[in-house]
Design a protein around this motif. Structure first.
Motif, mmCIF file in Angstrom:
data_model
loop_
_atom_site.group_PDB
_atom_site.id
_atom_site.type_symbol
_atom_site.label_atom_id
_atom_site.label_comp_id
_atom_site.label_asym_id
_atom_site.label_seq_id
_atom_site.Cartn_x
_atom_site.Cartn_y
_atom_site.Cartn_z
ATOM 1 N N THR A 220 -1.646 2.619 -7.807
ATOM 2 C CA THR A 220 -1.180 1.262 -7.525
ATOM 3 C C THR A 220 -0.671 1.255 -6.093
ATOM 4 N N LYS A 221 -1.302 0.444 -5.236
ATOM 5 C CA LYS A 221 -1.029 0.478 -3.805
ATOM 6 C C LYS A 221 -0.273 -0.773 -3.359
ATOM 7 N N LEU A 222 0.771 -0.549 -2.595
ATOM 8 C CA LEU A 222 1.557 -1.637 -2.027
ATOM 9 C C LEU A 222 1.591 -1.456 -0.513
ATOM 10 N N LEU A 223 1.011 -2.409 0.220
ATOM 11 C CA LEU A 223 1.023 -2.359 1.674
ATOM 12 C C LEU A 223 2.079 -3.336 2.180
ATOM 13 N N PHE A 224 3.150 -2.778 2.746
ATOM 14 C CA PHE A 224 4.265 -3.582 3.249
ATOM 15 C C PHE A 224 4.077 -3.827 4.747
ATOM 16 N N PRO A 225 4.356 -5.024 5.226
ATOM 17 C CA PRO A 225 4.203 -5.318 6.655
ATOM 18 C C PRO A 225 5.259 -4.595 7.486
ATOM 19 N N TYR A 226 4.988 -4.510 8.764
ATOM 20 C CA TYR A 226 5.911 -3.884 9.706
ATOM 21 C C TYR A 226 7.277 -4.572 9.651
ATOM 22 N N GLY A 227 8.321 -3.767 9.621
ATOM 23 C CA GLY A 227 9.670 -4.308 9.629
ATOM 24 C C GLY A 227 10.186 -4.758 8.277
ATOM 25 N N TYR A 228 9.433 -4.522 7.218
ATOM 26 C CA TYR A 228 9.875 -4.937 5.891
ATOM 27 C C TYR A 228 11.143 -4.166 5.503
ATOM 28 N N SER A 229 12.054 -4.827 4.873
ATOM 29 C CA SER A 229 13.338 -4.236 4.495
ATOM 30 C C SER A 229 13.139 -2.995 3.627
ATOM 31 N N GLU A 230 13.742 -1.874 4.051
ATOM 32 C CA GLU A 230 13.661 -0.645 3.270
ATOM 33 C C GLU A 230 14.294 -0.833 1.899
ATOM 34 N N THR A 231 15.380 -1.576 1.845
ATOM 35 C CA THR A 231 16.057 -1.816 0.566
ATOM 36 C C THR A 231 15.174 -2.624 -0.379
ATOM 37 N N ALA A 232 14.563 -3.693 0.151
ATOM 38 C CA ALA A 232 13.686 -4.522 -0.671
ATOM 39 C C ALA A 232 12.452 -3.743 -1.105
ATOM 40 N N MET A 233 11.943 -2.889 -0.208
ATOM 41 C CA MET A 233 10.788 -2.060 -0.535
ATOM 42 C C MET A 233 11.106 -1.117 -1.696
ATOM 43 N N ALA A 234 12.220 -0.421 -1.588
ATOM 44 C CA ALA A 234 12.618 0.525 -2.627
ATOM 45 C C ALA A 234 12.853 -0.180 -3.953
ATOM 46 N N LEU A 235 13.421 -1.381 -3.899
ATOM 47 C CA LEU A 235 13.701 -2.139 -5.116
ATOM 48 C C LEU A 235 12.412 -2.548 -5.818
#
Length: 408
Positions: A220-235
């Motif tokens: 399952t792949k999630l591509l996050f844009p540049y500058g995306y919040s590390e906290t929101a990403m981890a959540l």
């Protein structure tokens, strides 16, 4: 907005399926990691007019193009000529390129065929890309909005040239803002099941969600844009993992790469200083092959016959209760000094069932550890090679689940 990049593969062997284009997949991964938006992969055979037309199209629509193949010495290698005709350039003899090609042959005590002289003919105004690993120099040039790099199609040469010559140039020529790709790796669960389990999770519009079903896992792949919040990403990643449960064996992209299932097991086994012996039936030795070279795997035994296995370990063969038989075999194997852990795999059905793609088999896996018995039961269907591979993976996954969670 990230600059766009196209990958252009040239060669009749690619469009006819004689060669699998692994170059395009590898280059795409590299480009995405750098921060490009890869918009197209295109393959064209050895047709000069098709090559010319495609080069002109790419020059109008892409910011960058990496082209592989067609730089050899033979008559079907048309890349340099196609570039010259597409952009109204002449081909010029490059003395340095010719000297490098000649040195390649001299160093091997071989005469240089006259046809190799062709490889030193480069489009005017292009910048030569020296190739220390083969005879074909690459070259780069800009036409219109697009910066082109042309490199050999031999994968070994292509990778060296990209990593050592092209990637540094791209980093200096383009303003790149790489995103973050997080890959959640699972086993024992399919793509549709994953999508159903995470359907209630709100995926932000700027996050690209994708799935990849491989031979040994589903990603399952999630591509996050540049500058995306590390906290929101981890959540978000944590929410998905919670829904997928123990099927998750590794996560790539948040910290160090987890690797495949065997790599995860290897780290856990070595950290705990455990050893293992295995009985294989349905996997037919594939489990051992997947773990080749692992110091913790003391030995494996393959035998399809339940009666022979029961006789070998002096236990009764309960054909109506394979799980009980697997436990008795595991216990006998462990008592005989066969390692810290004993992993036994049995399955229902005869050889005809096993070979019939329309007939499922039921796998019974038992793991005996110092904490007691752990077991799993799964139904596997499909062609014989799929049954064999799934049997190996599901037995290994029982071991992985114990090592990671001490529960199944």
């Amino acid at each position: 907005m990230n600059p766009t990049l196209e990958i252009f593969s040239q060669g009749e062997e690619i469009v006819t399926g004689q060669t699998v284009d692994t170059n395009a997949a590898w280059l795409a991964q590299q480009a995405v990691q750098m921060g490009f938006t890869v918009t197209r992969h295109t393959a064209v055979g050895d047709n000069l007019n098709d090559l010319i037309e495609l080069l002109r199209e790419i020059a109008r629509r892409a910011d960058c193009c990496i082209c592989t193949g067609g730089l050899g010495p033979t008559s079907d290698d048309l890349t340099a000529e196609a570039v010259a005709r597409a952009f109204g350039l002449t081909l010029e003899f490059d003395e340095i390129a010719f000297a490098q090609i000649k040195r390649f042959f001299d160093n091997r005590n071989r005469p240089m065929p006259e046809s190799n002289r062709k490889q030193a003919m480069l489009p005017e105004g292009s910048e030569r890309i020296d190739n220390e690993w083969g005879t074909a120099p690459g070259f780069s040039l800009k036409h219109g909005r697009c910066w082109f790099a042309f490199i050999p199609g031999v994968p070994f040469e292509m990778r060296h040239l990209f990593l050592e010559k092209i990637r540094p140039t791209l980093a200096s020529c383009f303003s790149l803002q790489p995103g973050r790709l997080v890959t959640i790796r699972t086993v024992g669960i399919g793509e549709s099941d994953i999508q159903q389990r995470i359907a209630t999770i709100a995926i932000p519009a700027q996050v690209q969600l994708g799935f990849r079903a491989g031979i040994d896992d589903v990603q399952t792949k999630l591509l996050f844009p540049y500058g995306y919040s590390e906290t929101a990403m981890a959540l978000l990643v944590s929410s998905i993992i919670e829904q997928l449960g123990n099927a998750v064996f590794g996560i790539d992209g948040l910290s160090e790469a987890a690797g495949d299932l065997v790599a995860v097991i290897d780290r856990l086994m070595q950290a705990g200083k455990h050893t293992l012996t295995v009985i294989e039936t349905a996997s037919q030795g594939l489990l051992a092959a997947k773990c080749i070279g692992m110091p913790w795997l003391l030995g494996t035994l393959f035998d399809r016959s339940l009666d022979r296995l029961a006789q070998r370990f002096a236990v009764p063969a309960h054909h109506d209760d394979l799980m009980a038989t697997a436990k008795e075999i595991a216990d006998a194997m462990k008592k005989s000094g066969g390692g810290d852990f004993a992993l036994v795999q049995l399955y229902t059905g005869d050889d005809d069932t096993f070979h019939d793609k329309d007939q499922p088999i039921v796998l019974y896996n038992v793991l005996l550890t110092e904490d007691g018995f752990y077991q799993s039961t799964q139904t596997v269907a499909g062609p014989i090679k799929r049954k064999q591979n799934q049997a190996a993976l599901l037995a290994l996954d029982l071991l992985r689940r114990y090592l990671q969670h001490k529960e199944i």
